[in-house]
Design an enzyme around this catalytic site. Structure first.
Site, PDB file in Angstrom:
ATOM      1  N   ASP B  91       0.907  -1.072   0.059  1.00 12.65           N
ATOM      2  CA  ASP B  91       0.007   0.089   0.080  1.00 12.65           C
ATOM      3  C   ASP B  91       0.973   1.335  -0.131  1.00 12.65           C
ATOM      4  O   ASP B  91       2.031   1.074   0.095  1.00 12.65           O
ATOM      5  CB  ASP B  91      -0.951  -0.003   1.083  1.00 12.65           C
ATOM      6  CG  ASP B  91      -0.363   0.158   2.449  1.00 12.65           C
ATOM      7  OD1 ASP B  91       1.081   0.135   2.466  1.00 12.65           O
ATOM      8  OD2 ASP B  91      -0.882   0.218   3.492  1.00 12.65           O
ATOM      9  N   SER B  92       0.218   2.472  -0.132  1.00  6.05           N
ATOM     10  CA  SER B  92       0.999   3.594  -0.254  1.00  6.05           C
ATOM     11  C   SER B  92       1.689   4.186   1.023  1.00  6.05           C
ATOM     12  O   SER B  92       2.432   5.105   1.148  1.00  6.05           O
ATOM     13  CB  SER B  92       0.213   4.938  -0.845  1.00  6.05           C
ATOM     14  OG  SER B  92      -0.969   5.163   0.204  1.00  6.05           O
ATOM     15  N   GLY B  93       1.133   3.858   2.322  1.00  3.24           N
ATOM     16  CA  GLY B  93       1.305   4.253   3.381  1.00  3.24           C
ATOM     17  C   GLY B  93       0.386   5.289   3.719  1.00  3.24           C
ATOM     18  O   GLY B  93       0.369   5.876   5.157  1.00  3.24           O
ATOM     19  N   GLY B  94      -0.199   5.927   2.781  1.00  5.06           N
ATOM     20  CA  GLY B  94      -1.273   6.776   3.364  1.00  5.06           C
ATOM     21  C   GLY B  94      -2.392   6.659   4.233  1.00  5.06           C
ATOM     22  O   GLY B  94      -2.487   7.384   5.113  1.00  5.06           O
ATOM     23  N   PHE B  95      -2.992   5.486   4.083  1.00  7.32           N
ATOM     24  CA  PHE B  95      -3.882   5.041   5.064  1.00  7.32           C
ATOM     25  C   PHE B  95      -3.325   5.167   6.484  1.00  7.32           C
ATOM     26  O   PHE B  95      -4.162   5.548   7.462  1.00  7.32           O
ATOM     27  CB  PHE B  95      -4.258   3.691   4.650  1.00  7.32           C
ATOM     28  CG  PHE B  95      -5.657   3.575   5.491  1.00  7.32           C
ATOM     29  CD1 PHE B  95      -7.198   3.837   4.990  1.00  7.32           C
ATOM     30  CD2 PHE B  95      -5.661   2.563   6.451  1.00  7.32           C
ATOM     31  CE1 PHE B  95      -8.179   3.859   5.792  1.00  7.32           C
ATOM     32  CE2 PHE B  95      -6.771   2.095   7.458  1.00  7.32           C
ATOM     33  CZ  PHE B  95      -7.932   2.652   6.988  1.00  7.32           C
ATOM     34  N   ASP B 145      -2.343   8.450  -1.695  1.00  2.64           N
ATOM     35  CA  ASP B 145      -3.598   9.325  -1.864  1.00  2.64           C
ATOM     36  C   ASP B 145      -3.981   9.757  -0.490  1.00  2.64           C
ATOM     37  O   ASP B 145      -3.582   9.396   0.604  1.00  2.64           O
ATOM     38  CB  ASP B 145      -4.648   8.371  -2.458  1.00  2.64           C
ATOM     39  CG  ASP B 145      -4.973   7.235  -1.362  1.00  2.64           C
ATOM     40  OD1 ASP B 145      -4.232   6.842  -0.654  1.00  2.64           O
ATOM     41  OD2 ASP B 145      -6.165   6.692  -1.624  1.00  2.64           O
ATOM     42  N   GLN B 196     -11.038   8.169  -5.086  1.00  3.02           N
ATOM     43  CA  GLN B 196     -11.571   8.560  -3.883  1.00  3.02           C
ATOM     44  C   GLN B 196     -12.915   9.397  -4.045  1.00  3.02           C
ATOM     45  O   GLN B 196     -13.347   9.714  -5.337  1.00  3.02           O
ATOM     46  CB  GLN B 196     -10.695   9.421  -3.086  1.00  3.02           C
ATOM     47  CG  GLN B 196      -9.441   8.447  -2.664  1.00  3.02           C
ATOM     48  CD  GLN B 196      -9.725   7.644  -1.451  1.00  3.02           C
ATOM     49  OE1 GLN B 196     -10.901   7.481  -0.683  1.00  3.02           O
ATOM     50  NE2 GLN B 196      -8.848   6.725  -0.944  1.00  3.02           N
ATOM     51  N   GLY B 223     -11.482   4.341   0.341  1.00  2.00           N
ATOM     52  CA  GLY B 223     -12.270   5.161   1.081  1.00  2.00           C
ATOM     53  C   GLY B 223     -13.534   4.573   1.441  1.00  2.00           C
ATOM     54  O   GLY B 223     -14.402   5.035   1.633  1.00  2.00           O
ATOM     55  N   ASP B 273      -8.420  -7.199  -0.280  1.00  2.00           N
ATOM     56  CA  ASP B 273      -7.772  -7.345   0.651  1.00  2.00           C
ATOM     57  C   ASP B 273      -8.510  -7.093   2.017  1.00  2.00           C
ATOM     58  O   ASP B 273      -9.299  -6.105   1.866  1.00  2.00           O
ATOM     59  CB  ASP B 273      -6.495  -6.528   0.735  1.00  2.00           C
ATOM     60  CG  ASP B 273      -6.429  -4.971   1.225  1.00  2.00           C
ATOM     61  OD1 ASP B 273      -6.961  -4.272   0.540  1.00  2.00           O
ATOM     62  OD2 ASP B 273      -6.097  -5.070   2.333  1.00  2.00           O
ATOM     63  N   CYS B 311     -12.929 -29.438   5.572  1.00 12.99           N
ATOM     64  CA  CYS B 311     -11.719 -28.401   5.158  1.00 12.99           C
ATOM     65  C   CYS B 311     -10.496 -29.144   5.038  1.00 12.99           C
ATOM     66  O   CYS B 311     -10.026 -29.753   6.076  1.00 12.99           O
ATOM     67  CB  CYS B 311     -11.913 -27.495   6.036  1.00 12.99           C
ATOM     68  SG  CYS B 311     -10.752 -26.071   5.981  1.00 12.99           S
ATOM     69  N   CYS B 313      -7.503 -27.485   5.241  1.00  6.15           N
ATOM     70  CA  CYS B 313      -6.639 -26.356   5.942  1.00  6.15           C
ATOM     71  C   CYS B 313      -5.820 -27.368   6.867  1.00  6.15           C
ATOM     72  O   CYS B 313      -6.093 -28.142   7.276  1.00  6.15           O
ATOM     73  CB  CYS B 313      -7.311 -25.158   6.432  1.00  6.15           C
ATOM     74  SG  CYS B 313      -7.743 -25.274   8.265  1.00  6.15           S
ATOM     75  N   CYS B 316      -7.723 -27.783  10.274  1.00  3.89           N
ATOM     76  CA  CYS B 316      -8.580 -28.903  10.169  1.00  3.89           C
ATOM     77  C   CYS B 316      -8.174 -30.281   9.818  1.00  3.89           C
ATOM     78  O   CYS B 316      -8.808 -31.334  10.187  1.00  3.89           O
ATOM     79  CB  CYS B 316      -9.589 -28.480   9.092  1.00  3.89           C
ATOM     80  SG  CYS B 316     -10.837 -27.062   9.705  1.00  3.89           S
ATOM     81  N   HIS B 342      -6.703 -21.423   9.138  1.00  4.94           N
ATOM     82  CA  HIS B 342      -8.008 -21.737   8.659  1.00  4.94           C
ATOM     83  C   HIS B 342      -8.619 -20.482   8.076  1.00  4.94           C
ATOM     84  O   HIS B 342      -9.415 -21.021   7.102  1.00  4.94           O
ATOM     85  CB  HIS B 342      -8.978 -22.321   9.884  1.00  4.94           C
ATOM     86  CG  HIS B 342     -10.258 -22.563   9.455  1.00  4.94           C
ATOM     87  ND1 HIS B 342     -10.983 -23.797   8.777  1.00  4.94           N
ATOM     88  CD2 HIS B 342     -11.623 -21.462   9.204  1.00  4.94           C
ATOM     89  CE1 HIS B 342     -12.039 -23.523   8.549  1.00  4.94           C
ATOM     90  NE2 HIS B 342     -12.408 -22.485   8.879  1.00  4.94           N
TER      91      HIS B 342
END
Lengths: 379, 379
Positions: B91-95, B145, B196, B223, B273, B311, B313, B316, B342
């Site tokens: 990610d950009s770091g902005g968040f 952003d 945005q 956003g 994500d 499952c 995984c 499981c 899981h």
């Protein structure tokens, strides 16, 4: 009924195999500590197979006060609960009763104490300890004993050891009764007695002789690695081990460093357990053949080599010192996990090397080399 | 240069493959969040392969303030550092600049803020974000952003979005420059722009049109999932996605629940994500095809069945609800690890099912079934 078969001897050091209902244990062996049915550091029983663990050790006291041995019995025992088909040794709970609970009262019948979790009053005596361990269904149960302080006075130790002997007789009787019951998880549960006596040679020897007569499945030396010097510990082994049955496993409880283990193997010990590899791992202290390293040291910041070159553990096969250091500094659990896996692999591999050296009749040579290399420090 | 190939469509839903220098990404895809180059819950990149992860997502801000992107560049980039040969998105770091740092000042040139670790003053603008991401050498870099609050006033959002557009142009220029340098870790690093506009339809649409003209490698919708209702989120997707280039990946940032993902796929989104599977896993909240379960619930105390029957995984395949519940209650890290594994497996498997359904031209049917089953609760 388990049988203990000595394959090779070198001085007092023994290379043996202990046949149990849950499979063979090749000795000398280091048992990996999973206090509450889990190895601290997010290590599973599947992972234990990857780090060559033969025997898992769980703590009776912890499982009794939390989750509960009755629940574990109901779901089929500890092996089924934690999904481990190899041997499990459970301690008696005694050590935790004495070390974790604040207020406690020792009586002939057993110990009255308060749970360290919720403070509720609990009584544990030889029968209760055997019942809990029977509920867990471990391969090897440990006798309920008192572990007197290494600096306790002679009179206290004498009285304590005498009581421990009486308790051992009650453990043996109760274990026989439990193993004969219809709904017992493991009807072939084994009982190891525990030698005590602080650092008084004569009390240790006298006690060793007494319990040797009781024909138990194995014999442990307790009350060491609790504050006395290494020299005292080695001396007690020197004088005590010869009085324990040679045709039974000898277990040195709670020991120790790689050097302690090598010294004790030389003195006839073949079972070990210790929290060092897990506890040190969680703090970034790692064992290598060139001594311990502390991954928090800044010199590893950009070090893209594995913890130990050539090591085949799950951490070293993929990850670098720099990355694991970053994880530890960022307090990411993965850092602890990788370090614990490495340290357990190191210990279990050292035991394998010890067995190979004994098989080849070169244990003394191996021991000298290993100690020399570990003392040299990192290149 | 990455290429995006649409294999199949059903309504607005797209089944595609994104060819990158670190391998193909089959979409729709859920990216697994490893904030500081590690997935919380003691999950390694080796484990990520076991839970079918295609793309790992790391956080630029966290890696910049701790350990540092320069160190990571020196050791060869993030792929080498964390040992992951598949695509990585940063990610950009902005968040994080906006959500984690207490005091911050937004200016035309970028943002002045204090590190949440040690309080030191940091400046980050479009160029700095691109430089950090270039140092990390991720497969996909996100534009820097501002993510205005979902309840921000119209005037604030307008000004913010206009600045985000100007920042995006600077990101594109800086990325082109960095990719042309001799010692750049990944000279084919891709840039995704971010739409945005809070929940103002016209601002979103206008911004989508503007950035669509910039011919970026992919487009994200930012956003959302920051406090607005699900209905608002779906509505914004309905009106915005049609104005983003269909021949480029569409990424809905930070989303979301399985239902959110199914709804967004239907609206043309193909990258996702979210921290839900890891964060919920660490708290014993587990996803199943019959809804979420909370393993702390006492009814699982003796439940020897796996989290979800069938499952495959790593949790499981071996361990029971009763055992994992015990681990969580005893605060053993292993409990968290098994739950996180899981949940990631559940999410990644759902994405695989979505792709299979799209391939078979039955996505709408699949979506209805999945939502119905998940709403039925545990049997």
């Amino acid at each position: 009924m388990a049988t203990y078969e000595i394959l090779k001897e070198e001085g007092r050091a023994k290379r043996a195999v202990f046949h149990t209902v849950h499979g063979d244990i090749q000795t000398p062996v280091f048992m990996n500590v999973g206090t509450v049915a889990a190895i601290k550091g997010a290590v599973s029983t599947q992972d234990l197979k990857d780090v060559k663990c033969q025997v898992e050790l769980s703590n009776t006291y912890h499982l009794h006060v939390r989750t509960g041995d009755k629940l574990i019995k109901e779901v089929g025992g500890l092996h089924k609960f934690m999904v481990w088909d190899r041997p499990i040794l459970t301690d008696s709970g005694g050590f935790q009763v004495f070390s974790l609970s604040g207020l406690r009262k020792i009586k002939e019948e057993g110990v009255y104490f308060n749970s360290h979790i919720d403070g509720r009053k609990i009584f544990m005596g030889p029968e209760e300890s055997m019942q809990i361990q029977s509920n867990l269904g471990s391969t090897i149960a440990m006798a309920f004993d008192e572990c007197p302080s290494s600096v306790a006075e002679r009179k206290y130790v004498e009285d304590s050891v005498a009581r421990t002997t009486r308790w051992l007789e009650r453990c043996k009787t109760e274990m026989a009764r439990l193993n004969s019951l219809e709904d017992t998880v493991n009807k072939e549960q084994l009982l190891f007695g525990i030698n005590q006596g602080a650092i008084f040679d004569d009390i240790r020897i006298d006690h060793a002789k007494k319990i040797a007569e009781m024909d138990l499945d194995g014999y442990a030396i307790g009350g060491l690695a609790v504050g006395e010097s290494h020299e005292d510990m080695y001396h007690i082994l020197d004088v005590t081990v010869p009085h324990l049955p040679k045709n039974k496993p000898t277990y040195l409880m709670g020991v120790g460093t790689p050097a302690n283990i090598l010294e004790a193997v030389e003195r006839g010990v073949d079972f070990f357990d210790c929290v060092y590899p897990t506890r040190n791992g969680r703090h970034g202290h790692l064992y290598t053949n060139h001594g311990k390293i502390n991954l928090f040291n800044q010199k590893y910041e950009k070090d893209m080599s594995p913890i130990e070159e050539g090591c085949q553990c799950p951490a070293c096969k993929h990850y670098s010192r720099a990355y694991i250091r970053h994880l530890l500094k960022a307090k990411e659990m993965l850092g602890m996990r990788l370090c614990v896996l490495h340290n357990l692999y190191f210990y279990n591999t050292m035991m394998e090397e010890i067995r190979d050296a004994l098989d080849a009749g070169r244990f003394h040579e191996y021991k000298a080399e290993k100690l020399y290399n570990m003392s040299q420090g990192q290149k």
